[in-house]
Design a protein around this motif. Structure first.
Motif, mmCIF file in Angstrom:
data_model
loop_
_atom_site.group_PDB
_atom_site.id
_atom_site.type_symbol
_atom_site.label_atom_id
_atom_site.label_comp_id
_atom_site.label_asym_id
_atom_site.label_seq_id
_atom_site.Cartn_x
_atom_site.Cartn_y
_atom_site.Cartn_z
ATOM 1 N N GLY A 176 38.164 31.453 43.762
ATOM 2 C CA GLY A 176 39.551 31.892 43.815
ATOM 3 C C GLY A 176 40.435 31.243 42.772
ATOM 4 N N PRO A 177 40.154 31.451 41.473
ATOM 5 C CA PRO A 177 40.955 30.807 40.425
ATOM 6 C C PRO A 177 42.378 31.347 40.289
ATOM 7 C CG PRO A 177 39.381 32.330 39.460
ATOM 8 C CD PRO A 177 39.031 32.234 40.919
ATOM 9 N N GLY A 178 42.667 32.504 40.882
ATOM 10 C CA GLY A 178 44.023 33.050 40.769
ATOM 11 C C GLY A 178 44.353 33.427 39.346
ATOM 12 N N ILE A 179 45.415 32.825 38.789
ATOM 13 C CA ILE A 179 45.772 33.107 37.395
ATOM 14 C C ILE A 179 45.206 32.034 36.454
ATOM 15 C CG2 ILE A 179 47.848 34.394 38.004
ATOM 16 C CD1 ILE A 179 49.483 31.887 37.158
ATOM 17 N N GLY A 180 44.420 31.101 37.008
ATOM 18 C CA GLY A 180 43.741 30.127 36.168
ATOM 19 C C GLY A 180 44.436 28.782 36.044
ATOM 20 N N THR A 181 45.413 28.512 36.895
ATOM 21 C CA THR A 181 46.173 27.259 36.792
ATOM 22 C C THR A 181 45.280 26.039 36.962
ATOM 23 O OG1 THR A 181 48.045 28.444 37.781
ATOM 24 C CG2 THR A 181 48.222 26.051 37.611
ATOM 25 N N LEU A 182 44.543 25.987 38.073
ATOM 26 C CA LEU A 182 43.622 24.878 38.308
ATOM 27 C C LEU A 182 42.426 24.959 37.359
ATOM 28 C CD1 LEU A 182 42.578 22.426 39.902
ATOM 29 C CD2 LEU A 182 41.732 24.017 41.656
ATOM 30 N N ASP A 191 39.841 39.371 43.417
ATOM 31 C CA ASP A 191 40.882 40.343 43.079
ATOM 32 C C ASP A 191 40.731 40.821 41.629
ATOM 33 O OD1 ASP A 191 43.149 41.866 42.751
ATOM 34 O OD2 ASP A 191 44.554 40.328 43.449
ATOM 35 N N ARG A 192 40.351 42.076 41.464
ATOM 36 C CA ARG A 192 40.122 42.631 40.129
ATOM 37 C C ARG A 192 41.382 42.595 39.251
ATOM 38 N NH1 ARG A 192 35.403 44.993 39.293
ATOM 39 N NH2 ARG A 192 34.058 45.425 41.091
ATOM 40 N N LYS A 193 42.553 42.654 39.868
ATOM 41 C CA LYS A 193 43.794 42.670 39.099
ATOM 42 C C LYS A 193 44.056 41.341 38.391
ATOM 43 C CE LYS A 193 46.065 46.190 41.935
ATOM 44 N NZ LYS A 193 47.224 46.502 42.825
ATOM 45 N N LEU A 194 43.360 40.297 38.827
ATOM 46 C CA LEU A 194 43.548 38.989 38.207
ATOM 47 C C LEU A 194 42.621 38.758 37.005
ATOM 48 C CD1 LEU A 194 43.988 36.800 41.410
ATOM 49 C CD2 LEU A 194 45.699 37.161 39.621
ATOM 50 N N ILE A 195 41.609 39.591 36.854
ATOM 51 C CA ILE A 195 40.621 39.379 35.785
ATOM 52 C C ILE A 195 41.246 39.444 34.389
ATOM 53 C CG2 ILE A 195 38.446 40.155 34.801
ATOM 54 C CD1 ILE A 195 38.293 38.767 37.587
ATOM 55 N N ASN A 236 34.377 26.951 27.650
ATOM 56 C CA ASN A 236 33.443 26.407 28.648
ATOM 57 C C ASN A 236 33.687 26.985 30.036
ATOM 58 O OD1 ASN A 236 35.902 25.083 28.961
ATOM 59 N ND2 ASN A 236 34.968 23.128 29.564
ATOM 60 N N VAL A 237 34.144 28.230 30.083
ATOM 61 C CA VAL A 237 34.416 28.858 31.371
ATOM 62 C C VAL A 237 33.887 30.290 31.377
ATOM 63 C CG1 VAL A 237 36.722 29.607 30.622
ATOM 64 C CG2 VAL A 237 36.209 29.423 33.077
ATOM 65 N N GLU A 238 33.371 30.697 32.534
ATOM 66 C CA GLU A 238 32.959 32.087 32.763
ATOM 67 C C GLU A 238 33.581 32.547 34.073
ATOM 68 O OE1 GLU A 238 28.948 34.814 33.557
ATOM 69 O OE2 GLU A 238 28.762 32.713 32.943
ATOM 70 N N VAL A 239 34.160 33.738 34.056
ATOM 71 C CA VAL A 239 34.794 34.302 35.248
ATOM 72 C C VAL A 239 33.966 35.478 35.750
ATOM 73 C CG1 VAL A 239 36.854 35.408 36.196
ATOM 74 C CG2 VAL A 239 37.084 33.602 34.467
ATOM 75 N N ILE A 240 33.677 35.464 37.033
ATOM 76 C CA ILE A 240 32.931 36.550 37.667
ATOM 77 C C ILE A 240 33.815 37.184 38.733
ATOM 78 C CG2 ILE A 240 30.955 37.128 39.138
ATOM 79 C CD1 ILE A 240 29.411 34.896 37.845
ATOM 80 N N CYS A 241 33.929 38.488 38.696
ATOM 81 C CA CYS A 241 34.690 39.205 39.723
ATOM 82 C C CYS A 241 33.727 39.620 40.828
ATOM 83 C CB CYS A 241 35.376 40.429 39.125
ATOM 84 S SG CYS A 241 36.446 41.292 40.304
ATOM 85 N N HIS A 242 33.804 38.921 41.963
ATOM 86 C CA HIS A 242 32.853 39.171 43.039
ATOM 87 C C HIS A 242 33.343 38.512 44.326
ATOM 88 C CE1 HIS A 242 28.938 40.155 44.765
ATOM 89 N NE2 HIS A 242 28.552 40.645 43.591
ATOM 90 N N ASP A 243 32.810 38.985 45.435
ATOM 91 C CA ASP A 243 33.029 38.334 46.726
ATOM 92 C C ASP A 243 32.032 37.182 46.822
ATOM 93 O OD1 ASP A 243 33.096 37.510 49.375
ATOM 94 O OD2 ASP A 243 33.125 39.532 50.214
ATOM 95 N N VAL A 244 32.526 35.960 46.896
ATOM 96 C CA VAL A 244 31.632 34.798 46.867
ATOM 97 C C VAL A 244 30.660 34.789 48.041
ATOM 98 C CG1 VAL A 244 33.113 33.207 48.179
ATOM 99 C CG2 VAL A 244 31.590 32.318 46.389
#
Length: 290
Positions: free
Chosen positions: A55-61, A78-82, A94-102
């Motif tokens: 749940g990175p949201g908009i990537g703040t953390l 949430d696909r809208k956050l990708i 050094n980051v990869e984002v996956i859109c999925h239900d964990v």
């Protein structure tokens, strides 16, 4: 450098993409730099660490994790956050984002692929409505976890570290303590989020046990016993177990086992330690199989 940790920066990103919070996802984004730095410190992130963020949201953390750790794998539902994450994390390699239900993701396979199966650290600001299912899924999957550092509802954080005799002691307390050592690191006020949650929050670190703290012949059976013992808190332990559909022993035998352990027949489940629950489940299981 991480630059989202303020109300103004967060609102600007949300307005740029026309993002609207969705209640079904339980979204509350952190806007306090000190809290974010505190989470990274609590997680004891080093440049050697592979980090899983849920749940990175908009990537703040996420920005802070990228700057502190070796590699970050962020899983967002949430696909809208990708597209927002693609923007806010664009300067990090050094980051990869996956859109999925964990809860439906093959985390074991991913960790094996991305980190050669070595222990990872999980860090997350979890939606409160699904915190417990996610934590239990992570533990029960026996992933190679070194620690889990998460933002949760304060009440839930307190329950994780409660002991016998407390009104907040229950199945969650025992499950967490079976798999890890829970420590509430610090509390977080509603003002640290957009939008503000209605309850106080806390950051808790769960340091995973390297070896099981109790001897259990059947882990799944242990948790069936624990759940049955707390399903009806006002009932005695004997009656709670007797009414459980997946514990196939008559009341008389259950009472015998409890008394063999030196406990009164009228004892309630909330009075037993994890070690006593382990002994109880081993004895009941042995009776069932004899």
């Amino acid at each position: 450098m991480a630059g989202l940790a303020s109300p103004g920066s967060t609102i600007a990103v949300l307005e740029k993409y026309g993002f609207s919070f969705q209640k079904k996802y339980g979204q509350n984004f952190l806007i306090d730099r000190h809290i974010l730095e505190g989470i990274v410190d609590a997680a004891q992130i080093s440049r050697e660490d592979f980090i899983l963020e849920i749940g990175p949201g908009i990537g703040t953390l996420t920005q802070y994790l990228c700057e502190a750790g070796r590699e970050v794998l962020a899983v967002e539902l949430d696909r809208k956050l990708i597209p927002i994450l693609a923007d806010t994390l664009s300067s990090y390699n050094n980051v990869e984002v996956i859109c999925h239900d964990v809860l439906k993701l093959d985390l074991s396979g991913l960790i094996a692929e991305k980190n050669a199966g070595r222990p990872i650290k999980l860090v997350a600001n979890l939606p409160y409505y699904i915190t417990t299912p996610i934590i239990m899924s992570l533990f029960e999957s026996h992933l190679p976890l070194e620690s889990i550092t998460i933002m949760v509802q304060k009440e839930l954080a307190d329950r994780m570290q409660e002991g016998p005799g407390s009104k907040d002691y229950g199945a969650l307390s025992l499950a967490v303590q079976y798999y890890a050592k829970p420590e509430v690191m610090f509390q977080v006020p509603p003002s640290a989020f957009i939008p503000r949650p209605r309850v106080g929050s806390a950051v808790v670190r769960l340091t995973c046990h390297k070896s099981c703290p109790v001897e259990v012949s059947d882990e799944a059976y242990l948790f069936r016993v624990i759940r049955a013992s707390f399903n009806q808190r006002r009932k005695t332990l004997t009656n709670g177990l007797k009414n459980a559909p997946d514990i196939r022993l008559p009341k008389e035998q259950i009472t015998e086992v409890i008394e063999e352990m030196g406990l009164p027949a009228t004892v309630r489940g909330e009075m037993l330690t994890l070690k006593q629950f382990a002994e109880l489940s081993n004895r009941l299981r042995e009776r069932e199989q004899s």
